[in-house]
Design a protein around this motif. Structure first.
Motif, PDB file in Angstrom:
ATOM      1  N   VAL A   1       0.970  -1.249   0.122  1.00  0.00           N
ATOM      2  CA  VAL A   1      -0.118   0.079   0.067  1.00  0.00           C
ATOM      3  C   VAL A   1       0.881   1.220  -0.066  1.00  0.00           C
ATOM      4  O   VAL A   1       1.678   1.515   0.928  1.00  0.00           O
ATOM      5  N   LEU A   2       0.962   2.082  -0.949  1.00  0.00           N
ATOM      6  CA  LEU A   2       1.817   3.178  -1.197  1.00  0.00           C
ATOM      7  C   LEU A   2       0.942   4.485  -1.619  1.00  0.00           C
ATOM      8  O   LEU A   2       0.140   4.366  -2.595  1.00  0.00           O
ATOM      9  N   GLU A   3       1.122   5.421  -0.849  1.00  0.00           N
ATOM     10  CA  GLU A   3       0.657   6.655  -0.926  1.00  0.00           C
ATOM     11  C   GLU A   3       1.594   7.901  -1.037  1.00  0.00           C
ATOM     12  O   GLU A   3       2.454   7.899  -0.155  1.00  0.00           O
ATOM     13  N   VAL A   4       1.670   8.587  -1.980  1.00  0.00           N
ATOM     14  CA  VAL A   4       2.331   9.873  -1.855  1.00  0.00           C
ATOM     15  C   VAL A   4       1.421  11.210  -1.950  1.00  0.00           C
ATOM     16  O   VAL A   4       0.504  11.281  -2.847  1.00  0.00           O
ATOM     17  N   ILE A   5       1.641  11.906  -1.025  1.00  0.00           N
ATOM     18  CA  ILE A   5       0.650  13.176  -0.810  1.00  0.00           C
ATOM     19  C   ILE A   5       1.585  14.442  -0.841  1.00  0.00           C
ATOM     20  O   ILE A   5       2.289  14.660  -0.222  1.00  0.00           O
ATOM     21  N   ASP A   6       1.043  15.375  -2.003  1.00  0.00           N
ATOM     22  CA  ASP A   6       1.609  16.799  -1.889  1.00  0.00           C
ATOM     23  C   ASP A   6       0.568  17.624  -1.640  1.00  0.00           C
ATOM     24  O   ASP A   6      -0.632  17.709  -1.798  1.00  0.00           O
TER      25      ASP A   6
ATOM     26  N   SER B   1       0.068  27.082  14.562  1.00  0.00           N
ATOM     27  CA  SER B   1      -0.463  26.751  15.949  1.00  0.00           C
ATOM     28  C   SER B   1      -0.344  25.576  16.540  1.00  0.00           C
ATOM     29  O   SER B   1      -0.308  25.292  17.674  1.00  0.00           O
ATOM     30  N   LEU B   2      -0.093  24.608  15.626  1.00  0.00           N
ATOM     31  CA  LEU B   2      -0.095  22.990  15.804  1.00  0.00           C
ATOM     32  C   LEU B   2       1.238  22.763  16.413  1.00  0.00           C
ATOM     33  O   LEU B   2       2.181  23.404  16.161  1.00  0.00           O
ATOM     34  N   ALA B   3       1.338  21.644  17.087  1.00  0.00           N
ATOM     35  CA  ALA B   3       2.666  21.184  17.719  1.00  0.00           C
ATOM     36  C   ALA B   3       3.289  20.453  16.398  1.00  0.00           C
ATOM     37  O   ALA B   3       2.620  19.962  15.321  1.00  0.00           O
ATOM     38  N   PRO B   4       4.636  20.420  16.256  1.00  0.00           N
ATOM     39  CA  PRO B   4       5.356  19.970  15.158  1.00  0.00           C
ATOM     40  C   PRO B   4       5.016  18.503  14.588  1.00  0.00           C
ATOM     41  O   PRO B   4       4.813  18.247  13.437  1.00  0.00           O
ATOM     42  N   ALA B   5       4.533  17.629  15.378  1.00  0.00           N
ATOM     43  CA  ALA B   5       3.910  16.106  15.124  1.00  0.00           C
ATOM     44  C   ALA B   5       2.931  16.258  14.350  1.00  0.00           C
ATOM     45  O   ALA B   5       2.534  15.424  13.392  1.00  0.00           O
ATOM     46  N   ILE B   6       1.699  17.265  14.746  1.00  0.00           N
ATOM     47  CA  ILE B   6       0.497  17.328  14.011  1.00  0.00           C
ATOM     48  C   ILE B   6       0.615  18.400  12.839  1.00  0.00           C
ATOM     49  O   ILE B   6       0.016  18.018  12.003  1.00  0.00           O
ATOM     50  N   ARG B   7       1.655  19.318  13.048  1.00  0.00           N
ATOM     51  CA  ARG B   7       1.977  20.321  11.806  1.00  0.00           C
ATOM     52  C   ARG B   7       2.161  19.451  10.478  1.00  0.00           C
ATOM     53  O   ARG B   7       1.985  19.786   9.354  1.00  0.00           O
ATOM     54  N   ARG B   8       2.927  18.144  10.711  1.00  0.00           N
ATOM     55  CA  ARG B   8       3.357  17.402   9.478  1.00  0.00           C
ATOM     56  C   ARG B   8       2.346  17.030   8.894  1.00  0.00           C
ATOM     57  O   ARG B   8       2.354  16.339   7.736  1.00  0.00           O
TER      58      ARG B   8
ATOM     59  N   GLU C   1       2.170  18.758   5.627  1.00  0.00           N
ATOM     60  CA  GLU C   1       3.398  18.582   4.907  1.00  0.00           C
ATOM     61  C   GLU C   1       3.372  17.461   3.913  1.00  0.00           C
ATOM     62  O   GLU C   1       2.694  16.526   3.883  1.00  0.00           O
ATOM     63  N   ASN C   2       4.102  17.570   2.911  1.00  0.00           N
ATOM     64  CA  ASN C   2       4.323  16.471   1.697  1.00  0.00           C
ATOM     65  C   ASN C   2       4.860  15.338   2.655  1.00  0.00           C
ATOM     66  O   ASN C   2       5.860  15.224   3.416  1.00  0.00           O
ATOM     67  N   ARG C   3       4.296  14.057   2.308  1.00  0.00           N
ATOM     68  CA  ARG C   3       4.638  12.696   2.886  1.00  0.00           C
ATOM     69  C   ARG C   3       4.502  11.601   2.000  1.00  0.00           C
ATOM     70  O   ARG C   3       3.672  11.685   1.199  1.00  0.00           O
ATOM     71  N   ILE C   4       5.100  10.589   2.467  1.00  0.00           N
ATOM     72  CA  ILE C   4       4.836   9.131   1.761  1.00  0.00           C
ATOM     73  C   ILE C   4       4.367   8.264   2.704  1.00  0.00           C
ATOM     74  O   ILE C   4       4.835   8.266   3.972  1.00  0.00           O
TER      75      ILE C   4
END
Length: 843
Positions: free
Chosen positions: A548-553, A567-574, A577-580
């Motif tokens: 199962v592979l997803e790329v999100i921009d 205003s969000l904590a770094p862990a939730i701010r992600r 952000e772009n992620r795989i």
């Protein structure tokens, strides 16, 4: 003056109507209100007391007398019936004053008819004939289980209590006695029968076993077993009516003494299994597959069809029709007939692999059924019918399998609508979908589905904003290719895995979301294997997704970034952000779930997920290649965030019938996910979310929790724009617990009502290093172990092809409020009612 008079008359009419309805409702609460002298109302469904030698459920099922249906506890249907009769018979001055208008009189009469004849239920009265029928039914139940001389009696208790007058309680007393056991089982064949038939009977596998109780149901099972065994060994014409059973009553032993001289308490009997006739044994001579298209039925001209058998095909024939060995091999011992226009759309080797009957072998009923099921599973055919031609002179038969090809292309489209009121609705959106399906894509019954979905919505009205600026949309496309087999780089020669009805699916998707707050593009691919654990049985099913592979921009707008995301904590701010996302998933389902309202059913699913390992390995390899020393930043190629985690969950559902018109449905869902290595928080795509039409119906989708956190207070939202952002940033959680209960009952016609309640919440774990992503209130601790609680009523409209569902829910306890209890809150905005629109049942 005239308006004042009209208002006064309206008020008087409303007051009279209210007073009349209250009076009628109070009178209708007496269930015996309209009984004639001497009539007695059955208070409750009769109870059965026994020696407990037979199951209580079987005894209760044998009793057909039932009291009036109940809605929860009271006899609501009888009360509605009585209310209608009360309204019909009433001759008070209130009614006369109210029914001066012909229009009101018509509505009044329609209401009476609806209550009495539509949704009401007349009283269930004491009836000696029904009691006698129940006594006979209980005796027959005992007899059929070996208790030949039971004692069954009925007790009728005329109740004298203040609230029970005119009612009766019925009880049945059952004394089963001693069960008769089987002592000996003998098989009697006709004189002309071959004694070798005993090896097909296999007496040691009989359902009638010595020292077991006599049960009539075992006779039916034994008759079916013997018939199937013989039909599986060539006795095509054998039928169950050729078997008779005789119970040797002369050999019934009472107080028989065993070899040790002890008196046996049980009673015994002997059983004879008599075969009246044994028909000839047939073997399969030829197997013919006749394949027709949709238009073939209009033309039966033999010249339109091509007949072939692999071993007889010449090189010239193969060249003419382009029939290679990959399409029809010389070793395939089957005859094919297909119309000329469709000879190129079928792989005959593939079809041959699903034919379990074999030429020159004895006929087998089991193999014939297996063949029909496996052909029926293929979506490339509209039907598969097997016919037989008996050739008695040589004791052989020909098998003719008629197949009709389905339409190769199929199109579907649908439309949905919604309201974007974020405070009161869980209604999905205005949009549509369009799907094109190609059956038999590669000539082996593959399905190729291409779907396009689109949604459009509007923000709340704003001063100075154009109509276009208020629009947001989502659009996506998905491609699914289904193979009715395992796509594996290896095989299992010891076991035919195709009997497990496997399906391999490759899926690719592309989605685009364009909002005022952000724009997101998501591309994904996954490979799925699905199979049954027993041939042709979907009670136990596994699904494995090794890839199962997803790329999100994602591109956030400046204002939303500064006012919300930052205003969000770094862990939730992600989450913005772009992620795989890469993961392996497995689920096991065991169920017989359905709403039968006759017997209890269940559904249980176990899920496990392991994610982030593929990008972790790629990150390590690419870091070595480019001499990147930051291998612990969880960034692939320096820009795509990924997370490593493990996840497990269990979901169960139970449907418990309360009557033939109602049932209680329960659901439980519990799960947990934990990150590892350098990942501090499980990625958003793999967290748990609570709230929505099929979850906690008192909350908007995904907005419950985590813990006792209030996102609105945490982010200090004060504008409508920011408040609307709550649903966009809803973080979910790493642990979840949900409990749902729903009482469903028929209300007449296509309308079904439901009373429901939901409880649940989500939480985060405490990171080993660093602060919790949303503060202490979001963690799974004793202080935060509080469940949101809602209740409501649902309206379900059963149109046979679908069920339209409207659920109105009210939050009762909200973990994010200091007081918690909603209805005691003075602020009306915090009362939080919720409207949900859905298709089919929520669970």
């Amino acid at each position: 003056m005239e308006m004042a008079c009209i208002r006064t008359k309206v008020r008087k009419s409303l007051a009279l109507m209210t007073l009349l309805c209250l009076s009628f409702a109070f009178i209708a609460c007496n269930p015996t209100k309209h009984l004639a002298p001497g009539q007695l109302l059955v208070q409750n469904t009769p109870k059965v007391k026994s020696e407990r030698k037979l199951p209580e459920s079987a005894l209760n099922e044998a009793v057909k007398t039932e009291a009036n249906r109940r809605m929860l506890y009271p006899r609501t249907y009888l009360h509605l019936y009585n209310l209608g009769l009360t309204m019909h018979k009433d001759s008070s001055w209130l009614k006369r004053g109210l029914l001066k208008s012909s229009r009101i009189t018509k509505s009044y009469n329609n209401t009476v008819n609806w209550l009495v004849n539509k949704i009401g239920e007349p009283p269930v009265l004491l009836n000696q004939a029904s009691i006698d029928a129940d006594v006979v039914s209980l005796r027959e139940l005992c007899f059929s289980n070996g208790y030949f001389y039971p004692s069954v009696s009925a007790e009728i208790d005329t109740l004298k209590g203040i609230f029970d007058r005119g009612q009766v309680a019925i009880k049945y007393q059952v004394q089963e006695g001693t069960a008769y056991k089987i002592r000996k089982l003998n098989y009697i064949l006709p004189p002309s029968a071959d004694s070798t038939i005993f090896k097909y009977i296999k007496a040691e596998n009989s359902l009638l076993k010595p020292e077991e109780n006599y049960r009539q149901i075992s006779f039916a099972g034994e008759r079916a077993r013997l018939t199937n065994n013989l039909r599986d060994n060539g006795y095509f014409s054998f039928s169950q009516n050729l078997i008779n059973f005789e119970v040797d009553s002369l050999n019934i032993r009472e107080n028989e003494v065993d070899s040790a001289g002890q008196v046996l308490e049980n009673k015994y009997l002997d059983i004879l299994v008599i075969f009246e006739r044994i028909p000839p044994r047939y073997q399969v001579r030829e197997i013919n597959l006749n394949i027709k298209s949709l238009n073939s039925s209009l033309s039966v001209n033999p010249e339109d069809f091509v007949n072939m058998r692999g071993e007889f095909l010449t090189e010239e024939f193969r060249e003419k029709w382009k029939i290679s060995q990959d399409i029809l091999h010389d070793s395939i011992p089957l005859n094919f007939s297909i119309d000329k226009d469709h000879i190129h759309v079928v792989n005959f080797n593939f079809l041959a692999s699903r034919i379990h009957l074999k030429e020159e072998d004895p006929f087998s009923q089991t193999e014939a059924r297996k063949t029909q099921r496996r052909l029926g599973e293929l979506g490339m055919f509209q039907y598969a019918i097997i016919n037989y031609v008996l050739i008695d002179s040589i004791q052989a038969l020909d098998v003719n399998i008629d197949l009709q090809l389905a339409t190769r292309y199929q199109m579907k489209f649908g439309v949905e609508s919604f309201s974007q009121n974020i405070f009161t609705s869980n209604i999905p959106g205005i949009g549509g979908n369009f799907t094109i399906r190609n059956r038999n894509t590669f000539h082996k019954s593959e399905f190729l589905d291409w779907a396009v979905q689109a949604r459009i919505g509007w923000y709340a009205s704003e001063e100075g904003a154009s109509q276009f600026q208020r629009v947001f949309y989502e659009v996506g496309t998905e491609l699914n290719l289904n193979f009715p087999r395992f796509l594996l780089p290896f095989g299992n020669k010891k076991r035919d895995l195709s009997l497990l009805s496997p399906i391999s699916t490759m899926s690719a998707s592309l989605k685009r979301v364009d909002r005022r707050e952000f724009a997101r593009t998501q591309a994904g691919f996954q490979l799925t294997y699905r199979w049954n654990h027993k041939p042709f049985q979907d009670r136990a099913v596994s699904r494995l997704r090794p890839i199962v592979l997803e790329v999100i921009d994602i591109d956030t707008q400046e204002e939303f970034q500064t006012t919300v995301v930052d205003s969000l904590a770094p862990a939730i701010r992600r989450d913005f952000e772009n992620r795989i996302s890469s993961r392996l998933e497995y689920s096991f389902t065991y169920q017989n779930y359905q709403s039968t309202r006759i017997f209890p059913t269940f559904w249980a699913q176990f899920n496990i997920e392991w994610g982030g390992n593929l990008p972790f390995l790629l990150d390590g390899l690419t870091s070595l290649a480019i001499s990147d020393t930051s291998t612990t930043d969880n960034l692939l190629f320096g820009r795509l965030f990924y997370g490593q985690y493990g996840k497990i969950s269990v979901e169960t559902k139970f449907s418990i019938p309360l009557s033939r018109q109602s049932d209680l449905v329960l659901r439980g869902f519990i799960g947990g996910a934990l990150p590892y290595n350098e990942t501090s928080t499980v990625p958003r795509e793999s967290r748990f979310f609570s709230g929505g039409t099929n979850s906690m119906r008192g909350w908007r989708s995904n907005t419950l929790g985590p813990g006792t956190t209030s996102l609105q207070d945490l982010l200090e939202f004060d504008s409508e724009d920011q408040i609307q952002g709550i649903s966009l940033i809803a973080p979910g959680g790493e642990y979840i617990l949900e409990l749902n209960a729903e009482y469903r009952f028929r209300a007449g016609g296509m309308l079904e009502l439901a009373l429901f309640t939901d409880a649940g919440n989500v939480w985060f774990h405490r990171p080993k290093n660093g602060e919790p992503p949303l503060g202490e209130k979001s963690l799974l601790t004793r202080e935060n172990l509080k469940l949101g609680w809602d209740a409501g009523i649902g309206f379900r409209f059963d149109f046979s092809f679908l069920i339209l569902r409207i659920d109105v829910a009210q939050q009762l306890y909200a973990p994010d409020l200091e007081n918690g209890w909603i209805l005691g809150n003075a602020n009306s905005r915090d009362r939080r009612p919720q409207l949900n629109l859905g298709i089919n049942y929520p669970f």
